[in-house]
Design a protein around this motif. Sequence first.
Motif, PDB file in Angstrom:
ATOM      1  N   ILE A 109      56.880 -53.696  83.519  1.00  0.00           N
ATOM      2  CA  ILE A 109      58.171 -53.846  84.206  1.00  0.00           C
ATOM      3  C   ILE A 109      58.777 -55.218  83.909  1.00  0.00           C
ATOM      4  O   ILE A 109      59.890 -55.325  83.377  1.00  0.00           O
ATOM      5  N   ALA A 110      58.031 -56.252  84.255  1.00  0.00           N
ATOM      6  CA  ALA A 110      58.559 -57.613  84.113  1.00  0.00           C
ATOM      7  C   ALA A 110      58.837 -57.978  82.658  1.00  0.00           C
ATOM      8  O   ALA A 110      59.730 -58.793  82.375  1.00  0.00           O
ATOM      9  N   GLY A 111      58.119 -57.369  81.749  1.00  0.00           N
ATOM     10  CA  GLY A 111      58.308 -57.669  80.331  1.00  0.00           C
ATOM     11  C   GLY A 111      59.666 -57.244  79.799  1.00  0.00           C
ATOM     12  O   GLY A 111      60.042 -57.615  78.679  1.00  0.00           O
ATOM     13  N   LYS A 112      60.410 -56.472  80.584  1.00  0.00           N
ATOM     14  CA  LYS A 112      61.740 -56.021  80.145  1.00  0.00           C
ATOM     15  C   LYS A 112      62.858 -57.009  80.525  1.00  0.00           C
ATOM     16  O   LYS A 112      63.995 -56.852  80.072  1.00  0.00           O
ATOM     17  N   LEU A 113      62.529 -58.008  81.356  1.00  0.00           N
ATOM     18  CA  LEU A 113      63.538 -58.958  81.817  1.00  0.00           C
ATOM     19  C   LEU A 113      64.178 -59.726  80.664  1.00  0.00           C
ATOM     20  O   LEU A 113      65.378 -59.984  80.669  1.00  0.00           O
ATOM     21  N   HIS A 114      63.364 -60.064  79.689  1.00  0.00           N
ATOM     22  CA  HIS A 114      63.868 -60.945  78.620  1.00  0.00           C
ATOM     23  C   HIS A 114      64.551 -60.171  77.489  1.00  0.00           C
ATOM     24  O   HIS A 114      64.900 -60.737  76.455  1.00  0.00           O
ATOM     25  N   THR A 115      64.774 -58.886  77.699  1.00  0.00           N
ATOM     26  CA  THR A 115      65.476 -58.079  76.702  1.00  0.00           C
ATOM     27  C   THR A 115      66.891 -58.622  76.479  1.00  0.00           C
ATOM     28  O   THR A 115      67.592 -58.981  77.417  1.00  0.00           O
TER      29      THR A 115
END
Length: 490
Positions: A109-115
């Motif tokens: 989930i959190a890994g998508k923030l920096h998209t």
Amino acid sequence: MKKSLKLWGAAFTKEPSRAVIAFTAGRDVASVSPADAKLIPYDLWTNKVHVLMLGKNGIIPKSDAGKILKGLLKLEQLVAAGKFRLDPSKEDVHTNIESWLTEKLGIEIAGKLHTARSRNDQVVTDIRLYLRDQVLTFVGNNIGLVQTLLKLAKIYQAVPFPGFTHHQHAMVTTFGHILAGFATMIIRDIERLKGWYILHNISPLGNAVAYGTSFPVDRTLTAKLLAFDGPDTNSMDAITNRWEPEADLAYSVVVLMNHLSLIAQTLILLATPEFGMVELSDKFSTGSSIMPQKKNPDPLEVIKGKAGFVHGQLVGLLSMGKSNFIGFNRDSQWTKYIVMDLLSECEPAPAVLTGVLLTMMVNTKIMETWCRKGFIGATTLMEQLVAMYALPMRQVKVVVEKAVKRSVGQDKVTFTSLCQSLQEEGLALPITESQVAAWQEPETIIGLTKSFGGSGKKSMKQELTLLAKQLAGHQKWLLQKKKDKGKALK
């Protein structure tokens, strides 16, 4: 055994506040927080706006965006409660926040923030938001200073005061005229700070590394949600010129500090026993570790010191931008430290000076006494002779100069010396002794001053009205910018 905790102050009737002591002590014993600690609220705001846009545009699932946003709001609460601290092992504020989210939500989930972004546009946006708030803080503090200066200028608008050039008696003015002059300087500083908004209240978010992104980001939306006027025009510009908004604000603050230093130096001199025109409050003074009688104008001296200190920091910022290659370069990271140091050093200065002005005592009798010394009325005497008898100014100046020489020790041109000088120049004028005396009297001089912007009664009324109107406009602008930010935060 009685313990003595202070090296000075027993002779004072009032103690300086903790804020004044901290201002004068500088960094002698106080520590400086990490630079990125100042960016935590801005990085949280940037992250919330970015993830809202990602979800809205379908770049990441709305459900994932909602979970990330919920996590950011929780982290925001922890920051407000003082329960979140930056971990030095995690490099910067961006990594700290994303790591916290990853621990709570997992990388899925959190890994998508920096998209669709880079730390390049992320940090530039954070700092832009920080600088913008600093502009508002400085504008607000300077509005308070101008309000005080105009209040005092109105009180002392008719009090005779010796104007100086070259540190020598020049012409009679009023103390209110001097204070209004100081207010004019600070109002110009406010206008210069507002100019920063015109140039730099644009959003770098979405520029990514410096060359855009293939994701369908909505930069207009994120700019609106961050209370920017819009997105910047070229994605490379803000990343490459990371030093420029910093240097522009630094320049505005350095000029402000020059003006504050000028006011400080004037008050320091006026407060000396030799001048005796003002007396500084104990609340804005410090003592000596050895001399029991001393009452030193340290806060004013510190303003002068800070003005010199930040000159060097401005040069450092300008040097950072002189030889950049396109795109991000790691050396620009140091612009953050320089500008934060500069702003934190200077931010309290307008409020400290405001306090000095509000608490000082003014000796109007001594001011007026000085307006009868050093031939200070000679210029007005010359002007009245020129105007009344339609004589060449250059010829009359020679007459008055000779009369001054003949009147040495009298502090004003005598009737006898003037008549002798006129006769020497072949001029016969029907002047009287009372005229010569009156034209050198402080009140008469002020009454004869007609030029706009001068110390005459009509001019002072116009000047104070105009300055008050300008100040009201700046107050309205500040209120609107704060409303814009509040609306965006909601």
